[in-house]
Enzyme design. Structure first.
Site, PDB file in Angstrom:
ATOM      1  N   HIS A  18       0.830  -1.204   0.000  1.00 40.43           N
ATOM      2  CA  HIS A  18       0.000   0.000   0.000  1.00 40.43           C
ATOM      3  C   HIS A  18       0.864   1.253   0.000  1.00 40.43           C
ATOM      4  O   HIS A  18       2.092   1.193   0.102  1.00 40.43           O
ATOM      5  CB  HIS A  18      -0.988   0.005   1.180  1.00 40.43           C
ATOM      6  CG  HIS A  18      -0.391   0.337   2.514  1.00 40.43           C
ATOM      7  ND1 HIS A  18      -1.143   0.729   3.596  1.00 40.43           N
ATOM      8  CD2 HIS A  18       0.899   0.333   2.956  1.00 40.43           C
ATOM      9  CE1 HIS A  18      -0.360   0.951   4.632  1.00 40.43           C
ATOM     10  NE2 HIS A  18       0.879   0.717   4.281  1.00 40.43           N
ATOM     11  N   CYS A  37       5.552   6.414   4.333  1.00 40.82           N
ATOM     12  CA  CYS A  37       4.364   5.653   3.906  1.00 40.82           C
ATOM     13  C   CYS A  37       3.763   6.209   2.624  1.00 40.82           C
ATOM     14  O   CYS A  37       2.937   5.560   1.988  1.00 40.82           O
ATOM     15  CB  CYS A  37       3.309   5.654   5.007  1.00 40.82           C
ATOM     16  SG  CYS A  37       3.853   4.768   6.465  1.00 40.82           S
ATOM     17  N   HIS A  43       4.929   0.022  -0.465  1.00 35.63           N
ATOM     18  CA  HIS A  43       5.698  -0.863   0.412  1.00 35.63           C
ATOM     19  C   HIS A  43       4.716  -1.909   0.939  1.00 35.63           C
ATOM     20  O   HIS A  43       3.499  -1.731   0.854  1.00 35.63           O
ATOM     21  CB  HIS A  43       6.341  -0.076   1.558  1.00 35.63           C
ATOM     22  CG  HIS A  43       5.340   0.582   2.446  1.00 35.63           C
ATOM     23  ND1 HIS A  43       4.788   1.813   2.161  1.00 35.63           N
ATOM     24  CD2 HIS A  43       4.754   0.168   3.591  1.00 35.63           C
ATOM     25  CE1 HIS A  43       3.917   2.129   3.107  1.00 35.63           C
ATOM     26  NE2 HIS A  43       3.862   1.150   3.979  1.00 35.63           N
ATOM     27  N   HIS A  45       3.317  -5.010   3.786  1.00 35.72           N
ATOM     28  CA  HIS A  45       3.193  -5.450   5.181  1.00 35.72           C
ATOM     29  C   HIS A  45       2.713  -6.898   5.209  1.00 35.72           C
ATOM     30  O   HIS A  45       1.972  -7.330   4.327  1.00 35.72           O
ATOM     31  CB  HIS A  45       2.147  -4.621   5.937  1.00 35.72           C
ATOM     32  CG  HIS A  45       2.534  -3.195   6.144  1.00 35.72           C
ATOM     33  ND1 HIS A  45       3.428  -2.810   7.115  1.00 35.72           N
ATOM     34  CD2 HIS A  45       2.165  -2.064   5.511  1.00 35.72           C
ATOM     35  CE1 HIS A  45       3.577  -1.492   7.077  1.00 35.72           C
ATOM     36  NE2 HIS A  45       2.825  -1.008   6.106  1.00 35.72           N
ATOM     37  N   ASP A  83      -4.989 -10.593  -0.270  1.00 35.76           N
ATOM     38  CA  ASP A  83      -3.662 -11.198  -0.145  1.00 35.76           C
ATOM     39  C   ASP A  83      -2.875 -11.056  -1.446  1.00 35.76           C
ATOM     40  O   ASP A  83      -3.390 -11.317  -2.538  1.00 35.76           O
ATOM     41  CB  ASP A  83      -3.809 -12.679   0.227  1.00 35.76           C
ATOM     42  CG  ASP A  83      -2.463 -13.326   0.540  1.00 35.76           C
ATOM     43  OD1 ASP A  83      -1.606 -12.656   1.157  1.00 35.76           O
ATOM     44  OD2 ASP A  83      -2.272 -14.492   0.164  1.00 35.76           O
ATOM     45  N   HIS A  84      -1.611 -10.639  -1.309  1.00 37.85           N
ATOM     46  CA  HIS A  84      -0.725 -10.416  -2.467  1.00 37.85           C
ATOM     47  C   HIS A  84      -1.295  -9.415  -3.452  1.00 37.85           C
ATOM     48  O   HIS A  84      -1.074  -9.512  -4.658  1.00 37.85           O
ATOM     49  CB  HIS A  84      -0.353 -11.734  -3.156  1.00 37.85           C
ATOM     50  CG  HIS A  84       0.652 -12.525  -2.369  1.00 37.85           C
ATOM     51  ND1 HIS A  84       0.299 -13.221  -1.232  1.00 37.85           N
ATOM     52  CD2 HIS A  84       1.969 -12.707  -2.528  1.00 37.85           C
ATOM     53  CE1 HIS A  84       1.379 -13.799  -0.733  1.00 37.85           C
ATOM     54  NE2 HIS A  84       2.410 -13.496  -1.498  1.00 37.85           N
ATOM     55  N   GLU A 128      -0.435  -4.316  11.758  1.00 36.24           N
ATOM     56  CA  GLU A 128       0.280  -3.868  10.563  1.00 36.24           C
ATOM     57  C   GLU A 128       1.765  -4.162  10.717  1.00 36.24           C
ATOM     58  O   GLU A 128       2.445  -4.526   9.759  1.00 36.24           O
ATOM     59  CB  GLU A 128       0.045  -2.373  10.355  1.00 36.24           C
ATOM     60  CG  GLU A 128       0.416  -1.880   8.980  1.00 36.24           C
ATOM     61  CD  GLU A 128      -0.061  -0.463   8.761  1.00 36.24           C
ATOM     62  OE1 GLU A 128      -0.877  -0.259   7.859  1.00 36.24           O
ATOM     63  OE2 GLU A 128       0.377   0.438   9.501  1.00 36.24           O
TER      64      GLU A 128
HETATM   65 NI    NI Z   1       2.529   0.897   5.508  1.00 38.66          NI
END
Ligand code: NI
Length: 139
Positions: A18, A37, A43, A45, A83-84, A128
């Site tokens: 995200h 961010c 990036h 998580h 997911d992914h 997160e």
């Molecule tokens: Ni983040």
């Protein structure tokens, strides 16, 4: 035996990318508010999701809910969707909603709530990072 309400938990993990960003703000303001961010190239998580469900023990099965059923709902409705994925680019839910932990947990809650019988109380936690996590509904 009088009714016994028990909380059951199911944990799972999904990975997603995200970027925290508002397109109606300047690059400068995005950087100022969201810092790293807001980086243009996203990036990732490893999000950990803890689902807590409260209900009465079914006297026939001894279960509040069959955890296999809960797991199937989480996989089908949450993992298959997120997911992914790149949350900003690949999902309808975050096309116009900043994918902060706060917004992600409310979206996930609303999806799960829709797929679980109303007799259950639901509360979820979204991790997160090891240090940052969110809980909804609060309290
Ligand atoms: Ni983040």
């Amino acid at each position: 035996m009088s009714s016994q309400r028990v909380a059951v938990f199911r944990k799972s993990v999904f990975n997603a990318a995200h970027r925290l960003y508002r397109s109606d703000w300047s690059e400068e303001k995005n950087k100022e508010v969201f810092g790293l961010c807001a980086n243009e190239h996203y990036h990732g998580h490893n999000y950990r999701l803890d689902v807590k469900l409260i209900g009465e023990i079914d006297p026939e099965t001894g279960y509040v809910i069959d955890l296999k059923i809960l797991d199937t709902i989480i996989k089908k409705e949450i993992h298959e969707r997120f997911d992914h994925r790149n949350l900003n680019l690949d999902t309808e839910e975050f096309k116009n909603l900043n994918p902060t932990g706060e917004n992600i947990i409310v979206v996930i809650y609303n999806i799960l709530r829709e797929h679980l019988p109303v007799k259950y109380d639901l509360q979820i936690r979204l991790w997160e990072t090891d240090r940052n996590y969110f809980e909804y509904p609060a309290g």
